[in-house]
Design an enzyme around this catalytic site. Structure first.
Site, PDB file in Angstrom:
ATOM      1  N   ASP A  74      68.606  24.802 -55.542  1.00 38.69           N
ATOM      2  CA  ASP A  74      68.328  25.786 -56.415  1.00 38.69           C
ATOM      3  C   ASP A  74      66.880  25.655 -57.036  1.00 38.69           C
ATOM      4  O   ASP A  74      66.618  25.227 -57.937  1.00 38.69           O
ATOM      5  CB  ASP A  74      69.252  25.578 -57.531  1.00 38.69           C
ATOM      6  CG  ASP A  74      69.233  26.720 -58.540  1.00 38.69           C
ATOM      7  OD1 ASP A  74      68.650  27.831 -58.137  1.00 38.69           O
ATOM      8  OD2 ASP A  74      69.962  26.612 -59.770  1.00 38.69           O
ATOM      9  N   CYS A  77      65.221  26.578 -60.944  1.00 34.42           N
ATOM     10  CA  CYS A  77      66.307  26.484 -61.718  1.00 34.42           C
ATOM     11  C   CYS A  77      65.639  26.154 -63.074  1.00 34.42           C
ATOM     12  O   CYS A  77      64.607  25.218 -62.850  1.00 34.42           O
ATOM     13  CB  CYS A  77      67.486  25.627 -61.347  1.00 34.42           C
ATOM     14  SG  CYS A  77      68.700  25.704 -62.534  1.00 34.42           S
ATOM     15  N   ASN A 138      76.823  24.526 -62.938  1.00 34.18           N
ATOM     16  CA  ASN A 138      76.426  24.448 -64.353  1.00 34.18           C
ATOM     17  C   ASN A 138      75.783  25.706 -65.127  1.00 34.18           C
ATOM     18  O   ASN A 138      75.065  25.495 -66.046  1.00 34.18           O
ATOM     19  CB  ASN A 138      75.682  23.220 -64.581  1.00 34.18           C
ATOM     20  CG  ASN A 138      74.436  23.056 -63.730  1.00 34.18           C
ATOM     21  OD1 ASN A 138      74.064  24.045 -63.200  1.00 34.18           O
ATOM     22  ND2 ASN A 138      73.863  22.200 -63.787  1.00 34.18           N
ATOM     23  N   ASN A 242      63.663  22.505 -61.452  1.00 32.87           N
ATOM     24  CA  ASN A 242      63.726  21.908 -60.274  1.00 32.87           C
ATOM     25  C   ASN A 242      62.530  22.622 -59.298  1.00 32.87           C
ATOM     26  O   ASN A 242      62.493  23.735 -59.204  1.00 32.87           O
ATOM     27  CB  ASN A 242      64.984  22.765 -59.418  1.00 32.87           C
ATOM     28  CG  ASN A 242      66.153  22.118 -60.079  1.00 32.87           C
ATOM     29  OD1 ASN A 242      66.180  21.078 -60.528  1.00 32.87           O
ATOM     30  ND2 ASN A 242      67.538  22.660 -59.685  1.00 32.87           N
ATOM     31  N   SER A 279      72.613  21.556 -78.716  1.00 29.52           N
ATOM     32  CA  SER A 279      71.355  21.646 -78.270  1.00 29.52           C
ATOM     33  C   SER A 279      70.093  21.447 -79.115  1.00 29.52           C
ATOM     34  O   SER A 279      70.200  21.495 -80.024  1.00 29.52           O
ATOM     35  CB  SER A 279      71.057  23.175 -77.515  1.00 29.52           C
ATOM     36  OG  SER A 279      72.138  23.204 -76.385  1.00 29.52           O
ATOM     37  N   HIS A 297      66.968  17.389 -68.659  1.00 31.22           N
ATOM     38  CA  HIS A 297      67.109  18.935 -68.391  1.00 31.22           C
ATOM     39  C   HIS A 297      68.420  19.332 -69.097  1.00 31.22           C
ATOM     40  O   HIS A 297      68.980  20.613 -69.243  1.00 31.22           O
ATOM     41  CB  HIS A 297      67.185  19.483 -67.089  1.00 31.22           C
ATOM     42  CG  HIS A 297      68.220  19.275 -66.374  1.00 31.22           C
ATOM     43  ND1 HIS A 297      68.874  18.155 -66.211  1.00 31.22           N
ATOM     44  CD2 HIS A 297      68.798  20.103 -65.687  1.00 31.22           C
ATOM     45  CE1 HIS A 297      69.927  18.144 -65.301  1.00 31.22           C
ATOM     46  NE2 HIS A 297      69.836  19.366 -65.059  1.00 31.22           N
ATOM     47  N   ALA A 299      72.693  17.543 -70.782  1.00 32.80           N
ATOM     48  CA  ALA A 299      73.338  16.250 -71.139  1.00 32.80           C
ATOM     49  C   ALA A 299      73.552  15.395 -70.079  1.00 32.80           C
ATOM     50  O   ALA A 299      73.456  14.162 -69.927  1.00 32.80           O
ATOM     51  CB  ALA A 299      74.654  16.800 -71.858  1.00 32.80           C
ATOM     52  N   GLY A 300      73.653  16.066 -68.722  1.00 31.10           N
ATOM     53  CA  GLY A 300      74.086  15.117 -67.762  1.00 31.10           C
ATOM     54  C   GLY A 300      75.350  14.914 -67.292  1.00 31.10           C
ATOM     55  O   GLY A 300      76.127  14.596 -68.274  1.00 31.10           O
ATOM     56  N   LYS A 375      80.237  32.420 -68.807  1.00 26.76           N
ATOM     57  CA  LYS A 375      80.052  31.808 -67.164  1.00 26.76           C
ATOM     58  C   LYS A 375      80.551  32.739 -66.413  1.00 26.76           C
ATOM     59  O   LYS A 375      79.792  33.244 -65.450  1.00 26.76           O
ATOM     60  CB  LYS A 375      81.144  30.657 -67.192  1.00 26.76           C
ATOM     61  CG  LYS A 375      80.726  29.251 -68.046  1.00 26.76           C
ATOM     62  CD  LYS A 375      79.741  28.469 -67.878  1.00 26.76           C
ATOM     63  CE  LYS A 375      80.090  27.827 -66.636  1.00 26.76           C
ATOM     64  NZ  LYS A 375      78.940  27.043 -66.130  1.00 26.76           N
TER      65      LYS A 375
END
Length: 382
Positions: A74, A77, A138, A242, A279, A297, A299-300, A375
């Site tokens: 990606d 991104c 995500n 990315n 955020s 970038h 929360a992970g 989403k």
DNA sequence: ATGTTC
């Protein structure tokens, strides 16, 4: 920086606090990656988590060669933050949900798409139909509102009015970046590309095109949603997380790869929590070579995707998953994805941002909360 | 992550 930057080896570190969830497997991947040929330093961000061979939420600085596989599929991104002209306080969630509509398919407004492609230098091609779409995983678009202001001057310097509804877009280069990585790996595997070679130049040209496509895509997603909800908007910021770029640091000229790592040298950035968390809009402080000019970038991920549905479906129905503890709504008519992207599957954003603050890497500007997360409309609806 | 995917 104190103990918020943990040294793993002479060339590897991770930014974390005592409360930051940190997977051993991710740290192991980070150390392994630090041993690639030409790698000078790697830095794990507090959102570090395991990826496919290489960790996500990290930056990598190499000399003499660079590694497309570290950037991943990606390419480009990133996060775009927009401010709408809607007053957050007067937004009806039902109305917003209705008006947002369905942006899963290709854009109908071809003129708008062509205009944006021209502006961003995106050549027409096989992936035109994905412009203006979010994709999966995500990726998301989220209406947010400011709920805490820490630095009013910095907020207004960005042109943000705390009363306005914001729009955050997280997506990338869709099928284009995937194609670029795949064709590279099919030919060259994972050994990387040597500086200045024709194959390195060829990859960088394709990578550059994917960055432009990704930026254009975020803009079109935002414009599409703004048009649907009948709002005007302005872009506040747009930052890739990315990509690989030439860089001078640590006394050397080389290549800085970011894989789920937000640049700390491009002004204020927004670090999103999960859809059920806050955020943070932050101001990067001292640019640190040790942590490779990078920040978290997001929360992970805390849980692997395949574990989410099993852990959650007995506790919550898909309908219940459509609301969050912060009162926001989630549009995700995909049974698998709604569990995979559950707030429970992600680290607490406070533990991530506090590690960055503790390390002296950022100052807080504002905290936002989600209003409505898009989403996918999935198979049903409309 | 991906016009993915048994």
């Amino acid at each position: 920086m104190g103990n918020f930057v943990r040294t793993l080896s002479d060339r590897a570190c991770v930014v974390a606090s005592d409360t930051t969830w940190m997977e051993d497997a991710a740290v192991a991947q980070l150390v392994t990656t630090s041993q690639l040929e030409g790698m000078r330093r790697v830095a794990g961000m507090p959102d570090l988590h395991p990826g496919r061979g290489y960790p996500v939420g990290a930056a990598f600085f190499s000399v003499g060669r660079f590694y497309p596989a570290l950037v991943g599929n990606d390419i480009g991104c990133g996060m775009a933050l927009w401010q709408t002209d809607l007053k957050a306080a007067s937004v009806s969630l039902d109305k917003l949900d209705r008006r947002v509509g369905n942006i899963d398919g290709a854009m109908e407004d071809e003129a708008l798409r062509m205009q944006a492609m021209t502006v961003h230098g995106v050549a027409p091609g096989a992936h035109d139909a994905s412009l203006g779409t979010i994709g999966g995983g995500n990726h998301f678009a989220e209406f947010q509102q400011v709920d805490t202001v820490f630095d009013a001057d910095a907020l207004s310097a960005l042109g943000i009015d705390a009363k306005r509804l914001l729009l955050l877009v997280h997506t990338g280069s869709r099928g284009l970046g995937e194609r670029v990585l795949r064709s590279h790996v099919d030919t060259f595997g994972h050994r990387g590309l040597v500086d200045g070679t024709p194959e390195a130049e060829a990859y960088l040209a394709q990578h550059g095109a994917a960055l432009r496509y990704a930026l254009c895509n975020r803009e079109l997603v935002a414009q599409r949603l703004l048009a649907n909800v009948r709002a005007d908007g302005q872009r506040v910021l747009d930052v890739h997380h990315n990509f690989v770029a030439p860089a001078q640091m640590l006394g050397a000229t080389g290549w800085l790869h970011r894989k789920g790592a937000t640049p700390s040298d491009q002004g204020p950035v927004l670090i999103p929590g999960s859809r059920g968390d806050h955020s943070y809009l932050v101001q990067p402080l001292a640019i640190s070579d040790d942590t490779l000019h990078s920040l978290a970038h997001g929360a992970g991920r805390k849980w692997i995707r395949s574990a989410c549905k099993d852990r959650l479906f007995k506790l919550m129905t898909p309908t219940q998953m459509g609301r969050t503890v912060l009162g926001s709504r989630v549009i995700c008519n995909d049974r698998q994805l709604i569990y995979e992207e559950a707030p429970q599957a992600y680290k607490a954003i406070d533990s991530v941002v506090q590690a960055l603050v503790g390390a002296g890497l950022v100052a807080l500007i504002a905290r936002t909360k989600p209003v409505l997360t898009y989403k996918t409309r999935g198979e049903c609806c409309e």
